[in-house]
Enzyme design. Structure first.
Site, short mmCIF file in Angstrom:
data_model
loop_
_atom_site.label_atom_id
_atom_site.label_comp_id
_atom_site.label_asym_id
_atom_site.label_seq_id
_atom_site.Cartn_x
_atom_site.Cartn_y
_atom_site.Cartn_z
N PHE A 9 0.84 -1.19 0.00
CA PHE A 9 0.00 0.00 0.00
C PHE A 9 0.88 1.25 0.00
O PHE A 9 2.00 1.24 0.51
CB PHE A 9 -0.93 -0.02 1.21
CG PHE A 9 -1.90 1.11 1.26
CD1 PHE A 9 -2.84 1.28 0.27
CD2 PHE A 9 -1.87 2.03 2.30
CE1 PHE A 9 -3.74 2.33 0.29
CE2 PHE A 9 -2.77 3.08 2.35
CZ PHE A 9 -3.70 3.23 1.34
N ASP A 47 6.62 -3.59 8.66
CA ASP A 47 5.26 -3.18 8.32
C ASP A 47 4.39 -4.42 8.44
O ASP A 47 4.38 -5.28 7.56
CB ASP A 47 5.21 -2.60 6.91
CG ASP A 47 3.84 -2.02 6.57
OD1 ASP A 47 2.84 -2.46 7.16
OD2 ASP A 47 3.77 -1.14 5.68
N HIS A 72 -0.77 -6.11 7.71
CA HIS A 72 -1.56 -7.27 7.30
C HIS A 72 -1.36 -8.46 8.24
O HIS A 72 -1.95 -9.52 8.00
CB HIS A 72 -1.15 -7.73 5.90
CG HIS A 72 -1.54 -6.82 4.80
ND1 HIS A 72 -1.24 -7.08 3.48
CD2 HIS A 72 -2.21 -5.64 4.80
CE1 HIS A 72 -1.70 -6.11 2.71
NE2 HIS A 72 -2.28 -5.22 3.50
N GLN A 117 -7.39 -0.40 10.47
CA GLN A 117 -8.35 0.11 9.49
C GLN A 117 -9.45 -0.94 9.24
O GLN A 117 -9.29 -2.11 9.60
CB GLN A 117 -7.59 0.46 8.20
CG GLN A 117 -8.42 0.97 7.06
CD GLN A 117 -8.76 -0.14 6.06
OE1 GLN A 117 -8.26 -1.27 6.15
NE2 GLN A 117 -9.62 0.16 5.12
N LYS A 121 -8.89 -4.62 8.12
CA LYS A 121 -7.81 -5.39 8.72
C LYS A 121 -8.34 -6.51 9.62
O LYS A 121 -9.47 -6.48 10.11
CB LYS A 121 -6.88 -4.48 9.51
CG LYS A 121 -6.18 -3.42 8.66
CD LYS A 121 -5.37 -4.05 7.53
CE LYS A 121 -4.50 -3.05 6.80
NZ LYS A 121 -5.27 -2.08 6.02
N ARG A 154 4.75 15.70 24.40
CA ARG A 154 4.86 15.70 25.86
C ARG A 154 5.79 14.58 26.34
O ARG A 154 5.98 13.58 25.65
CB ARG A 154 3.49 15.52 26.50
CG ARG A 154 2.52 16.67 26.25
CD ARG A 154 1.23 16.47 27.04
NE ARG A 154 0.32 17.58 26.84
CZ ARG A 154 -0.83 17.52 26.15
NH1 ARG A 154 -1.20 16.36 25.61
NH2 ARG A 154 -1.59 18.58 26.02
N TYR A 188 1.42 21.60 29.48
CA TYR A 188 1.75 22.46 28.35
C TYR A 188 3.25 22.54 28.08
O TYR A 188 3.73 23.52 27.51
CB TYR A 188 1.16 23.86 28.56
CG TYR A 188 -0.35 23.89 28.38
CD1 TYR A 188 -0.93 23.59 27.15
CD2 TYR A 188 -1.19 24.18 29.45
CE1 TYR A 188 -2.30 23.59 26.98
CE2 TYR A 188 -2.58 24.18 29.29
CZ TYR A 188 -3.12 23.89 28.07
OH TYR A 188 -4.49 23.89 27.90
#
Length: 410
Positions: free
Chosen positions: A102, A173, A176, A199, A202, A231, A238
């Site tokens: 992809f 990766d 899948h 997603q 999947k 952070r 902040y």
């Protein structure tokens, strides 16, 4: 008397379908619904502190994968991006990727102002070919991204050996590959980091979402900061120490994923066993060749079941027309990618909008013959939900192919 055997009428011409089962996805029950409803009623939908249900799911997923850390984020593209940045890439560095995957595997490389270097795939697995990998390494190479495409493990021993000799990071990766294994280790836990997608299509899903896992303390600290607007645990609300953004998932996604994770091992087992069974069925059909699972001990997650199509045994029928006939027979399938990634307009037209890609980079000169052949003529995908069917369903998949072949050749 005419003794010619009758030919079953193809479904595309109005005949009866060979595959009669519908394969819904996603799969859920009232426990999933109740878990989400409980969060809705609580009013605690967000995840400002990366705590609560989100932290619980991260721990569950890390434990499942056998990794020390898991960092959730909004999608599998972002998880790749976080890992690349944490790996220390700098503008202009090169990252090796396969061309049969992809777009996100390569586009995130552009997003971090690095250069994707495409290395061809193995014709027997469609995964990154270790034999072609070493020749692509230069002094600017920093990371290798092997894609466990369709859920089939890459040759991680060979890839890690090359990475070790050249002091390169390995980012798996595993979008899948939820639940898949290589020599007893869950995919994603073998390299420096492993990226997953949740997603909607999947094998483990909450509609959207992503995860990156690692055993490296420094990588974890950086990725954890980047996904939460820079952070650090030691800082104030902040205080922002790194150039991160809000990539957090919600509590709603986390509880849904926790429920879905309870089913993953059983579903992966079913897909893997059905894949082995279907391999044996299709191996007997001339012109059809399943991808190889050899030679190592693996568990395949079959996000896709892929077989290779030889049109010479189907009266020169183009792959796309053959797939249309199979789909009409009720087989949930696709002809896959129309071309390798480097032929996408973003690469051919140099629309990468990055300041650090040298002008000398020219993807119009890239040619990976195995990936080209897979896209144009050979690769056919069966979708993962179909691999949760019964043995009878697998029989019907093979029957659909035989039926179409018989009709074409007559």
């Amino acid at each position: 008397m005419d003794t010619t055997p009758s030919i079953a009428k193809l479904a595309i011409d109005g005949g009866e379908k060979a595959v009669k089962t519908n394969f819904p996805w996603p799969i859920y029950d009232e426990q999933d619904v109740q878990a989400v409803a409980d969060i809705v009623r609580s009013g605690q939908w967000g995840n400002p502190d990366c705590a609560g249900a989100v932290a619980e799911f991260e721990q569950q997923f890390a434990t499942y994968c056998g990794s020390k850390y898991a960092i959730s984020c909004v999608n599998g593209s972002v998880s790749l991006r976080l890992a690349l940045i944490a790996c220390g890439v700098r503008p202009g560095d090169e990252v090796i990727v396969p061309p049969y995957t992809f777009i996100a595997t390569a586009s995130v490389v552009l997003e971090v102002n690095c250069v994707p270097v495409f290395v061809d795939i193995d014709p027997n697995t469609y995964n990154l070919d270790p034999k072609a990998l070493e020749a692509a390494i230069t002094e600017r190479t920093k990371v290798i991204i092997p894609v466990h495409f369709a859920g089939l493990p890459c040759d991680m021993d060979a890839i890690l050996d090359i990475a070790s000799r050249y002091k390169l990071r390995v980012l798996e990766d595993a979008a899948h590959a939820h639940g898949a294994e290589y020599k007893g280790k869950k995919l994603g836990s073998i390299g420096d980091a492993g990226s997953f997608s949740f997603q909607s299509s999947k094998n483990l899903t909450s509609g959207e979402g992503g995860m990156v896992i690692t055993n490296d303390d420094a990588l974890y600290e950086t990725m954890n900061s980047l996904r939460n607007v820079g952070r650090l645990p030691s800082g104030q609300w902040y205080d922002h120490f790194n150039p991160g953004c809000n990539y957090r998932i919600t509590q709603l996604q986390a509880v849904l994923l926790s429920e879905q994770l309870k089913r993953l091992d059983e579903q992966t087992h079913i897909r893997n066993e059905n894949g082995i069974y279907l391999d044996n069925l299709l191996a007997d059909i001339e012109g059809i060749a399943p991808l190889s699972r050899e030679p190592v001990d693996i568990r395949h997650s079959y996000h896709l079941y892929i077989f290779r199509y030889n049109k010479a045994k189907f009266n020169q029928m183009p792959k796309q027309a053959f797939v249309a006939m199979l789909a009409a027979e009720g087989l949930p399938c696709s002809s896959g990618y129309p071309h390798p990634l480097y032929k996408q307009p973003v690469f051919q037209q140099k629309n990468w909008m990055c300041y650090a890609i040298p002008d000398s980079v020219d993807y119009s000169q890239v040619y990976c013959p195995v990936a080209e052949h897979a896209c144009a003529d050979e690769a056919i995908w069966i979708f993962q939900q179909a691999m949760l069917g019964t043995r009878s369903d697998m029989d019907s998949f093979a029957e659909a192919i035989r039926k179409v072949q018989h009709a074409i050749n007559q």
